[in-house]
Design a protein around this motif. Structure first.
Motif, PDB file in Angstrom:
ATOM      1  N   UNK A 145       9.118  -0.817  33.951  1.00 52.61           N
ATOM      2  CA  UNK A 145       8.053  -1.566  33.292  1.00 52.61           C
ATOM      3  C   UNK A 145       8.654  -2.809  32.635  1.00 52.61           C
ATOM      4  N   UNK A 146       8.146  -3.970  32.968  1.00 51.79           N
ATOM      5  CA  UNK A 146       8.634  -5.252  32.433  1.00 51.79           C
ATOM      6  C   UNK A 146      10.151  -5.398  32.618  1.00 51.79           C
ATOM      7  N   UNK A 147      10.677  -4.927  33.724  1.00 56.09           N
ATOM      8  CA  UNK A 147      12.107  -5.008  34.036  1.00 56.09           C
ATOM      9  C   UNK A 147      12.977  -4.162  33.093  1.00 56.09           C
ATOM     10  N   UNK A 148      12.367  -3.220  32.352  1.00 60.82           N
ATOM     11  CA  UNK A 148      13.091  -2.391  31.390  1.00 60.82           C
ATOM     12  C   UNK A 148      13.408  -1.024  31.971  1.00 60.82           C
ATOM     13  N   UNK A 149      14.498  -0.456  31.500  1.00 61.25           N
ATOM     14  CA  UNK A 149      14.828   0.933  31.790  1.00 61.25           C
ATOM     15  C   UNK A 149      15.229   1.613  30.486  1.00 61.25           C
ATOM     16  N   UNK A 150      15.050   2.898  30.427  1.00 61.67           N
ATOM     17  CA  UNK A 150      15.338   3.726  29.250  1.00 61.67           C
ATOM     18  C   UNK A 150      14.750   3.144  27.959  1.00 61.67           C
ATOM     19  N   UNK A 151      13.543   2.597  28.055  1.00 60.61           N
ATOM     20  CA  UNK A 151      12.871   2.014  26.882  1.00 60.61           C
ATOM     21  C   UNK A 151      12.452   3.125  25.923  1.00 60.61           C
ATOM     22  N   UNK A 152      12.847   2.975  24.666  1.00 65.97           N
ATOM     23  CA  UNK A 152      12.444   3.882  23.595  1.00 65.97           C
ATOM     24  C   UNK A 152      12.097   3.031  22.386  1.00 65.97           C
ATOM     25  N   UNK A 153      10.907   3.240  21.837  1.00 63.39           N
ATOM     26  CA  UNK A 153      10.500   2.498  20.647  1.00 63.39           C
ATOM     27  C   UNK A 153      10.118   3.487  19.553  1.00 63.39           C
ATOM     28  N   UNK A 154      10.426   3.124  18.327  1.00 69.10           N
ATOM     29  CA  UNK A 154      10.104   3.966  17.180  1.00 69.10           C
ATOM     30  C   UNK A 154       9.368   3.138  16.142  1.00 69.10           C
ATOM     31  N   UNK A 155       8.270   3.678  15.674  1.00 71.47           N
ATOM     32  CA  UNK A 155       7.511   3.107  14.560  1.00 71.47           C
ATOM     33  C   UNK A 155       7.755   4.042  13.385  1.00 71.47           C
ATOM     34  N   UNK A 156       8.318   3.505  12.294  1.00 70.97           N
ATOM     35  CA  UNK A 156       8.721   4.328  11.154  1.00 70.97           C
ATOM     36  C   UNK A 156       8.307   3.651   9.858  1.00 70.97           C
ATOM     37  N   UNK A 157       7.833   4.460   8.914  1.00 72.78           N
ATOM     38  CA  UNK A 157       7.507   3.903   7.607  1.00 72.78           C
ATOM     39  C   UNK A 157       8.258   4.678   6.526  1.00 72.78           C
ATOM     40  N   UNK A 158       8.542   3.971   5.429  1.00 73.62           N
ATOM     41  CA  UNK A 158       9.248   4.542   4.298  1.00 73.62           C
ATOM     42  C   UNK A 158       8.589   4.033   3.022  1.00 73.62           C
ATOM     43  N   UNK A 159       8.344   4.936   2.094  1.00 74.78           N
ATOM     44  CA  UNK A 159       7.756   4.543   0.812  1.00 74.78           C
ATOM     45  C   UNK A 159       8.762   3.740   0.001  1.00 74.78           C
ATOM     46  N   UNK A 160       8.271   2.693  -0.637  1.00 72.42           N
ATOM     47  CA  UNK A 160       9.051   1.917  -1.591  1.00 72.42           C
ATOM     48  C   UNK A 160       8.419   2.232  -2.946  1.00 72.42           C
ATOM     49  N   UNK A 161       8.880   3.290  -3.567  1.00 73.29           N
ATOM     50  CA  UNK A 161       8.170   3.873  -4.714  1.00 73.29           C
ATOM     51  C   UNK A 161       8.063   2.957  -5.919  1.00 73.29           C
ATOM     52  N   UNK A 162       9.090   2.182  -6.199  1.00 74.80           N
ATOM     53  CA  UNK A 162       9.001   1.307  -7.385  1.00 74.80           C
ATOM     54  C   UNK A 162       7.860   0.308  -7.274  1.00 74.80           C
ATOM     55  N   UNK A 163       7.507  -0.052  -6.059  1.00 71.77           N
ATOM     56  CA  UNK A 163       6.483  -1.065  -5.833  1.00 71.77           C
ATOM     57  C   UNK A 163       5.154  -0.489  -5.357  1.00 71.77           C
ATOM     58  N   UNK A 213       0.859  -1.186   0.000  1.00 73.30           N
ATOM     59  CA  UNK A 213       0.000   0.000   0.000  1.00 73.30           C
ATOM     60  C   UNK A 213       0.892   1.231   0.000  1.00 73.30           C
ATOM     61  N   UNK A 214       0.407   2.326  -0.541  1.00 75.51           N
ATOM     62  CA  UNK A 214       1.195   3.562  -0.519  1.00 75.51           C
ATOM     63  C   UNK A 214       1.431   4.052   0.905  1.00 75.51           C
ATOM     64  N   UNK A 215       2.574   4.675   1.119  1.00 77.64           N
ATOM     65  CA  UNK A 215       2.952   5.131   2.460  1.00 77.64           C
ATOM     66  C   UNK A 215       1.920   6.091   3.049  1.00 77.64           C
TER      67      UNK A 215
END
Length: 143
Positions: A83-101, A12-14
């Motif tokens: 939280x869940x035994x974690x420290x300094x938790x950082x999460x990133x959700x990132x999308x990138x267009x794959x234009x040829x497809x 699907x398109x970005x």
């Protein structure tokens, strides 16, 4: 510092993918294993400092939006230390267009500090969240 990264390509398109996942509070709308998020404060779904709260069978999970890039189509959030035994938790959700497809590459990555004895279990726990979420996005856009 440890990390876990999962990625996929969606047919699907970005722009369409970002419409679905770009709102920080919308995670429960497309992730099959998460309930709808409650707002933890009065900030909107793209405002840095916004807090989303999930009630997971008696466990309350709150995540804070740290960075939001609409043009770059990504956002980063944190969990409180411990939280869940974690420290300094950082999460990133990132999308990138794959234009040829006319497709979209999606990456969900987290970094965190965890004791060595919890590292393997933590990675498995995070993959258990990230993998079904990305699979649901593939299925959503497949039809």
């Amino acid at each position: 510092m440890a990390g876990t990264t999962v990625s996929t390509v969606v047919e699907a398109p970005a722009g369409k993918v970002w419409e679905l996942i770009g709102d920080f509070y919308a995670l429960g709308d497309w992730h099959p294993d998460l309930p709808e998020a409650r707002h933890g404060n009065d900030l909107g779904g793209t405002a840095v400092g916004a807090v989303r709260i999930f009630d997971l069978d008696g466990t309350v999970l709150d995540e804070t939006l740290l960075a939001y890039d609409d043009e770059g189509r990504s956002y980063t959030y944190s969990l409180p230390d411990g939280t869940f035994e974690l420290n300094t938790y950082r999460a990133t959700l990132r999308i990138t267009a794959v234009t040829e497809l006319d497709a979209t590459f999606i990456e969900w990555a987290a970094t965190y500090d965890v004791t060595p004895e919890h590292e393997e279990a933590t990675a498995a726990l995070l993959r258990g969240v990230f993998v079904p979420g990305l699979a649901a996005l593939r299925a959503h856009f497949a039809g």
